[in-house]
Design an enzyme around this catalytic site. Structure first.
Site, short mmCIF file in Angstrom:
data_model
loop_
_atom_site.label_atom_id
_atom_site.label_comp_id
_atom_site.label_asym_id
_atom_site.label_seq_id
_atom_site.Cartn_x
_atom_site.Cartn_y
_atom_site.Cartn_z
N ASP A 66 0.87 -1.16 0.00
CA ASP A 66 0.00 0.00 0.00
C ASP A 66 0.91 1.22 0.00
OD1 ASP A 66 -2.35 1.52 0.35
OD2 ASP A 66 -1.84 1.73 2.46
N ASP A 89 -1.93 -0.45 5.87
CA ASP A 89 -2.26 0.09 7.18
C ASP A 89 -3.75 0.36 7.32
OD1 ASP A 89 -2.19 2.06 5.27
OD2 ASP A 89 -1.78 3.64 6.71
#
Lengths: 1045, 279
Positions: A397, A738
């Site tokens: 990510d 996250d």
């Protein structure tokens, strides 16, 4: 079928649930769960339900329609009774926690996993054997009962141990699960009430203040300067403004919907950001709820090491069972009684199963886990320790993982020049030229035209960590100037603010007028910042090297080039300008009026540009390079915009400096994108919209053909598709993330890695590993440790398997040649669970043989933990040598007591007959049954010692697989020597300390018998050195292929 | 797509067939003929070497042995007792006085056992002085005579049926041979009845004495023709009722270095047997 699948995958969030049906089924299937959707009617119903619910069109409705739909009143709110009814209908507004496997099930699983089944069978065979013996002879010896019980005890102990280890690592995580109960301000019965957020129901009117979490999915009714942080949901670092206007078809994009669990930001503007909205979805039916259940619906993949261990267990169990049955048949056809044959079978099983190995593996993994925890890598699932080592693709990510998730000043443009600002975490190294007087002016504007302030009481906090009241870009500017200029508040105090116009979306600029800090200069200073093109429009001059020059066409052009360049880097650009108001027109007493605008806002002096970005973490580029050299492909998967994604990808090296995308080539050659040869491009940037229209093959093709890939604007389920696509390439996929939107992918991945500080609870829960310091570089450590542990486990297993042959041969010889039994079952257990345990753990401390970070990740299907050469070399080479050595000790003991080897052959029946108490040996002496039995135990001890001595040699040779022991260093791994010492000490205790405990079948052995097998031990060492030498000399040769494991 | 579908039985079979013999590569069980040749050659050489090595080490080990006396005798410090005739199952003798076939096996066994003790067999043996250890220095070791007459009624000379036909069965008790064993004191075999009733028990030679002259034993190779001393136990069963069952326990007595009490070894210096006689 394929057509259908791509359809399923192409739906946006509204189709979330389609993927939920994944894999509870057969895990061998590659396209898990994608196939069987049509088969499972029950699931399908569910699916339809979800689709109906997710027809989210509330953002399109006006207030009246909303009221009607939810039976509520915007002013009065719901009535308490209605709310109670709805609460009863829909359940509380909280996420259903993922289903936990009951502890007892986990425990029982440990009891039947691995070799346990085989040992259970052994134990039951023991008891059955005793039962048969007992039914024919009431005085049958209880030996078999004891053996059975010991086997069960072994199973239970190893099971309890494994369970304990697992529970320990799970407990670490449970602390993350604690959720703080949330309160919500709700209008019910026309009154404002504070109730627990759990009790919210659909139709409730809630008010959310800045700094609070949004308590449910709400449709905004009215908003005052409200911005929400959607980064955990969409990956956008920038706060998104919220208002009651319907701006986009897609519920995720429209401005009038706030999502559960996102945060409403505090704004520095007054009144502070507040939002009033109507609850439209609660609990599991919220977007977050859907993502969460998407994550919990994704079954945990079996970790590569679990697959390897299973493979290994199958091999060993296969060998054990087939040899057992083969010899059972041989024994029966040799006219042994079935009962005896059954007892042989038990012996063969016990000899073949490395009882201690699985426990050893667990310990080894937890040792590595501990070591990694010290490096801030918290491993939730022990087996995941190895997974990173075999990882071949990392899907990362962007926001918060690769980047700091904080806007930071990246570039400045003044004096016709672009300057680079330090974007590292502490800003410490600002090297650009600060001598120009243009900079002095620019810095003044940056400092003054800024409403952000540090929260009080943070004197000792480093600047970059201080909490700030203000939006992201103002915060960035504040910190930037604080670092460069020192006390900003003091500067602002000296340049008293007279008046200001805050930023708004129509003006697109921010303006303030200050007194100057020069007591002789009575002029007012007007400073302004805003969208560069708007700022430029208001300017007639430009400051270069501290002097004002008229703004002509050419300077305007350089401005545009710079603006485009910075914008192309995915950065948000701001323009700055100022004007000293002439003292005669604007005396000190002049009263400024922001509504009347009684001051000039044109013909200003343009000073410079400044661009901001959410910069990459400073450790990331290096880590990405290391991953690359370790043969790991790093793919970026983000919800953010492609330009930003590409810029970050370039700056961290996910797209390397010299590679181009198809679009880049088209741009460079000035030809349409379609004409570019796809093969020329090394990198690809794929957006969620493109992904939507792709078939799975097309995705596979992209994943296979491009080395450098960035996926932008992806939804959570698209992340899932990408992960699955990678897994279809037989890759072991690591996902780092996250946000909540990453959690399904984290779970689907072979190893999910969540950020410990920035990560959301959902991400941490779904992950297998948590980076406590959010340091992406820890992944590299993880890869290294994982590869090392895989190599070392190979060594441990090779070490452990070797002695199984030495334990098995006695039984075979006993059955075929009728020798007195050379080693007893209990004695075997003492080797497997006693002397061998510490040495095999010690191998986990072995250092890597060569630079393991420069080789390719292992191939999931080809590079097995236990491969044919390993099994063959352990069983048929070293194992056999060991067996011979141990037999030598055994024969020596018997011969020196009077039974020469040839007298032993076919002696078994007489030897074991309780009524023969005058068995004659070679010298004419006569032995009672008990005297013979005692001699047999001495034989056991001798055989045990023979194996033990040679296992020391085995341990030493297993330190390396290719290098010479002397290259590796004999004494570098101290733990090996602890292992050897433990082996000898346990052996001594068993023989001399417990030699008198008859149940253990050990006797005091003459000291010299310890040395009988030493020549064989030396032979093992020499033989293995020769093997390694040939492997090094002739890589790729026949020898290498057959002998390297 | 076919990849992930479960393999059908046919496919499975085909895969196996291909594994057993692959016509395209000429592979048999996953290896080509050449590869098989190489690997077999390797193992032939390797195992040949191991076998040679093992034989050599065994040979070296055998060189450490003495042909006449075992290197260690620590595991048999004290002799066990054994009875003859050798019972088929756990020391139990069952016979019927009136049925000669029921004890024919015992008699044959006794006769066979006593064969070496006949006069002809013993004529080359030495008559040794009674009552003392007969220690010899070699190089030629002689064996002492054991006159069968010592066993009196159980010698088989006066009663070829060894008393079985009269309900007075003879059982021979023998002490295991142990090289170098020198009994101290005056060893004798003492037999008692476990269930005391109207039976009585006689031991021959008188009092079950074992003469020390038969010790020490010098091993099968040196001590050619060695005869171990025997003690006969004659149980006189009461001639009355139909069925008798007596349990006799014999143990070594009178010699402090011959153990007869060991918890685990039920035959160390003692022996227990059961006689069941039918009418």
């Amino acid at each position: 079928m394929r057509q259908k699948r791509s359809e399923i995958y192409s739906v946006e969030l509204s189709g979330t649930k389609d993927i939920v049906r994944t894999d509870q089924g057969d895990d061998k299937e590659k396209y898990r769960g994608l196939k069987n959707n049509c088969l499972e009617r029950k699931k399908k119903n569910q699916e339809e339900d979800f689709q109906k619910e997710l027809q989210l069109d509330d953002h399109k409705l006006n207030n009246r329609e909303l009221e009607k739909k939810y039976g509520t009143n915007i002013i009065m709110g719901l009535s308490s009774t209605r709310a109670a009814e709805l609460l009863a209908r829909d359940g509380p507004n909280s996420l259903t926690p993922p289903k936990q496997t009951p502890e007892i099930v986990k425990f029982l699983k440990q009891m039947v996993g691995g070799f346990s089944i085989l040992l259970w069978v052994g134990a039951f065979l023991c008891w059955i054997a005793y039962g048969i013996q007992y039914s024919s002879d009431k005085s049958a010896s209880l030996n078999n009962v004891y053996l059975g019980s010991v086997l069960v005890l072994v199973v239970i102990l190893t099971g309890v141990f494994a369970y304990y280890q697992e529970a320990k690592s799970t407990n670490i995580m449970s602390s993350f699960n604690k959720m703080i109960p949330q309160q919500a301000l709700v209008i019910r019965d026309s009154e404002k009430k504070t109730i627990p957020a759990e009790q919210l129901v659909v139709g409730d009117i809630v008010e959310v203040k800045g700094g609070d979490q949004i308590p449910a999915d709400i449709r905004v009714l009215s908003s005052q300067g409200c911005r929400v942080d959607n980064s955990s949901l969409t990956g956008e670092s920038e706060p998104q403004p919220r208002s009651s206007e319907f701006t986009h078809e897609n519920p995720l994009e429209t401005k009038n919907i706030c999502f559960y669990s996102t945060t409403c930001l505090e704004a520095s503007t007054s009144p502070i950001g507040t939002v009033t909205g109507m609850v439209i979805n609660t609990g599991d039916r919220t977007i977050i709820g859907h993502i969460a259940s998407l994550a919990s619906g994704v079954g945990n993949e079996k970790t590569p090491i679990a697959i390897e261990i299973e493979h290994f267990v199958h091999i060993v169990a296969g060998v054990a069972v087939s040899i057992g049955i083969l010899f059972f048949i041989i024994a029966v056809s040799m006219k042994y009684r079935v009962l005896d044959s059954l007892i042989f079978l038990i012996g063969i099983i016990v000899a073949n199963v490395p009882e201690g190995l699985l426990g050893t593996v667990t310990v080894t993994l937890s040792l590595t886990a501990k070591r990694m925890a010290k490096k801030n890598c918290l491993v939730k699932n022990l087996e995941a320790v190895e997974t990173l080592g075999s990882t071949s693709i990392i899907c990362s990510d962007k926001t918060g993982t690769l980047t700091q998730n904080r806007m930071t000043v990246a570039h400045l443009w003044f004096d016709n020049q672009i300057f680079v600002a330090d974007t590292s975490e502490d800003h410490s190294n600002q090297v650009f030229d600060q001598s120009s007087s243009t900079w002095a002016s620019l810095s003044k504007i940056i400092t003054l035209c800024n409403r952000a302030e540090f929260k009080p009481g943070q004197e000792n906090v480093p600047i970059m960590k201080k909490a700030v009241i203000g939006d992201a870009s103002e915060t960035a500017l504040l910190k930037f100037s604080e670092v460069l200029l020192g006390d900003v508040m003091e500067i602002r105090k000296r340049n008293r603010k007279v008046v200001e116009i805050p930023f708004n979306s129509t003006n697109k600029f921010q303006l303030s007028i200050h007194e100057t800090d020069d007591p002789h200069d009575k002029r007012f200073l007007m400073v302004m910042k805003g969208a560069p093109e708007r700022i430029l429009e208001k300017c007639s001059t430009i400051m270069i090297n501290g002097e004002e020059h008229p703004l002509d066409k050419s300077t305007a052009k350089t401005f545009h080039t710079a603006y485009m360049e910075l914008g192309g880097l995915g950065e948000r650009v701001l323009g700055f300008c100022h004007l000293y108001l002439p003292a005669d027109e604007f005396p000190e007493t002049y009263s400024f009026d922001i509504d009347a605008m009684n001051f000039p806002t044109s013909n200003l002096c343009f000073v410079g540009l400044l661009s901001m970005i959410d910069p990459p973490r400073s450790t990331v580029p290096d880590a990405v390079t290391k991953c690359r050299s370790a043969g790991i492909k790093v793919i970026m998967v983000t919800g953010d915009h492609p330009i930003t994604a590409k810029a970050i990808a370039k700056s961290v090296g996910i797209i390397s400096a010299n590679s181009e995308t198809v679009e880049d080539i088209a741009h460079r050659l000035n030809i349409p994108v379609e004409q570019v040869n796809q093969r020329d491009a090394k990198a690809a940037i794929v957006t969620g919209m493109e992904l939507k229209d792709m078939s799975l093959e097309q995705l596979d093709e992209i994943l296979a053909n491009y080395q450098e890939i960035v996926f932008a604007r992806t939804s959570p389920q698209q992340k899932l598709i990408i992960v699955e696509g990678c897994q279809r390439q037989d890759a072991v996929v690591a996902v780092t993330g996250d946000g909540v939107n990453d959690s399904p992918a984290l779970k689907k991945a072979d190893i999910g890695i969540a950020m410990g500080i920035a990560g959301s609870d959902a991400a941490k829960n779904a992950a297998d590993m948590v980076l406590l310091d959010d340091n992406f570089a820890s992944i590299v450590t993880g890869v290294e440790e994982g590869r090392l542990i895989f190599d070392n486990l190979k060594k441990t297993i090779a070490y452990t398997l070797t002695k199984n042959i030495a334990e098995l041969c006695p039984f075979l010889i006993y059955i075929i040649a009728g020798l007195p039994l050379p080693i007893g079952t209990i004695t075997i257990l003492f080797i497997d669970l006693g002397t061998d345990i510490i040495p095999s753990i010690a191998l986990a401390y072995e250092k890597a043989e060569s630079d393991i970070m420069n080789r390719k990740p292992r191939h999931k299907k080809k590079d097995r933990l236990v491969n044919k050469p390993l099994a063959v070399y352990s069983y048929l080479h070293i194992g056999l040598m060991q067996a011979l050595g141990a037999f030598l000790v055994y024969f020596t003991v018997y011969a020196q007591e009077g039974f020469l080897p040839h007298t032993l052959i076919n002696l078994r029946v007489e030897w074991e007959n309780d009524n023969v108490n005058d068995l004659e040996d070679h010298y004419g002496q006569e032995w009672t049954r008990y005297q013979r039995e005692y001699l047999e135990w001495t034989g056991y001890t001798a055989f045990f010692v023979g194996i033990l001595v040679q296992q020391i040699a085995d341990l030493i040779i297993r330190k390396t697989r290719r290098n010479s022991i002397f290259q590796q260093g004999l004494f570098r791994n101290k733990v090996i020597w602890v292992g050897i010492a433990s082996q000898i000490i346990i052996g001594l205790i068993l023989s001399y300390g417990l030699g008198s405990v008859t149940a253990l079948n050990f006797t005091m052995l003459r000291a010299q018998y310890w040395f009988v097998a030493v020549p064989h031990a030396i032979l093992i060492w020499v033989y293995d050195e020769v093997r390694k030498l040939f492997i090094r000399l002739y890589p790729g040769s026949w020898w290498d292929k057959n002998m390297y494991y | 797509m076919t990849k992930n579908e479960k393999k059908s039985l046919n496919q499975c079979l085909a895969e196996w067939k291909l594994f057993i013999y692959n016509p395209t590569t000429g592979e048999f069980l996953g290896r080509t003929a050449k590869s098989w040749g190489l690997i077999l050659l390797f193992y032939l050489v390797f195992y040949g070497f191991l076998a040679a090595l093992f034989s050599f080490t065994m040979w070296v080990m055998l060189q450490t042995l003495n042909d006449e006396v075992p290197k260690y005798r620590d595991q048999i410090p004290s002799p066990g007792l054994m009875v003859f005739p050798k019972p088929v199952t756990a020391l139990e003798y069952t016979f019927s006085v009136s049925d000669p076939t029921s004890y024919a096996g015992y008699i044959a066994d006794l006769k066979k056992f006593l064969k070496p003790y006949t006069l002809e067999e013993q004529k080359n043996l030495t008559t040794c002085p009674d009552g003392a250890l007969f220690e010899q220095k070699g190089p030629v070791y002689v064996a002492c005579q054991f006159p069968l007459l010592l066993l009196q009624a159980c010698s088989g000379m006066s009663d070829p049926d060894f008393g079985y036909s009269k309900g007075k069965p003879c059982i021979l008790v023998k002490m295991n041979r142990i090289i170098g064993l020198k009994p101290e004191g005056v060893p004798r075999i003492d037999c008692v009845l476990k269930n005391e009733d109207q039976t009585n028990i006689t031991t021959y030679p008188h009092n079950g004495m074992i003469d020390l002259k038969y010790f020490p034993y010098y091993g099968k190779k040196l001590h050619v023709g060695y005869l171990q001393p025997l003690v006969a136990v004659q149980v006189t069963l009461a001639p009355s009722s139909a069925e008798k069952e007596v349990t006799v326990e014999c143990k070594i007595d009178g010699s402090p270095n011959l153990k007869s009490q060991d918890d685990r070894d039920k035959f160390l210096g003692r022996v227990m047997f059961k006689i069941t006689a039918h009418a």
